[in-house]
Write an enzyme that holds these catalytic residues in place. Structure first.
Site, mmCIF file in Angstrom:
data_model
loop_
_atom_site.group_PDB
_atom_site.id
_atom_site.type_symbol
_atom_site.label_atom_id
_atom_site.label_comp_id
_atom_site.label_asym_id
_atom_site.label_seq_id
_atom_site.Cartn_x
_atom_site.Cartn_y
_atom_site.Cartn_z
ATOM 1 C CG HIS A 48 -1.696 -1.173 1.482
ATOM 2 N ND1 HIS A 48 -1.739 -1.809 2.694
ATOM 3 C CD2 HIS A 48 -2.502 -1.878 0.661
ATOM 4 C CE1 HIS A 48 -2.549 -2.852 2.617
ATOM 5 N NE2 HIS A 48 -3.020 -2.921 1.396
ATOM 6 C CE1 TYR A 118 1.063 -0.636 8.562
ATOM 7 C CE2 TYR A 118 -0.161 -1.613 10.370
ATOM 8 C CZ TYR A 118 0.392 -1.708 9.110
ATOM 9 O OH TYR A 118 0.274 -2.859 8.404
#
Length: 169
Positions: A48, A118
């Site tokens: 991604h 993240y």
């Protein structure tokens, strides 16, 4: 930033310090924190990336288990254009990885029940998301385990075309 202090109670470690990290993320603030739980070893997520106004740095840390993290440089005119860096992240190693804007990110779980945290310098907007297929032969990524679980969306990401010139930052 990955040192851990131990004593009879357990351990303590600092996971983020703006004073240490600001130079690595161009002094941008952390705008979003995500937590990924992955049940099975062999699970692959990615690759991604974000485009346009949502270009972002990501700081990735494995907080449980172990994953092989892959970062692909998609930045136009980068000296490492289309090169792949793979890093083993684990809760035991207590390490982290900074992914710069214009790079695609993905990982494969090496252990069942692996979890990642993240930190993002931009908020997620699906209209600015892009992806590259983890099996793209141009990238030649070697995953240590057979791919067991992958989302339909991720498996449908395209291969890079011969005329792919990169992401302009």
């Amino acid at each position: 930033m990955n040192s851990r202090l131990h004593d009879t109670r357990g351990s303590f470690s600092r996971w983020y310090c703006s004073k240490q990290m600001n130079s690595l993320i161009d002094n941008l603030p952390i705008r979003q924190i995500n937590h990924s739980i992955n049940i099975h070893s062999g699970t692959v997520r990615g690759l991604h990336y974000q485009l346009g106004p949502q270009l972002e740095y990501k700081i990735i840390r494995c907080i449980k288990g172990e994953v092989l993290d892959a970062v692909v440089d998609l930045r136009r005119n980068s000296r490492t254009f289309l090169q792949v860096v793979q890093v083993m992240l684990s809760a035991t190693k207590n390490n982290a990885l900074v992914v710069p804007p214009g790079c695609a990110h993905g990982f494969q779980c090496i252990e069942d029940n692996s979890q990642l945290m993240y930190l993002h310098t931009s908020e997620y907007f699906p209209e600015f998301e892009g992806g590259v297929n983890v099996n793209d032969p141009a990238l030649n990524i070697t995953w240590p385990l057979p791919i067991k679980d992958q989302s339909e969306r991720d498996s449908a990401f395209p291969f890079l075309t011969d005329n792919f010139s990169g992401i302009l930052l």
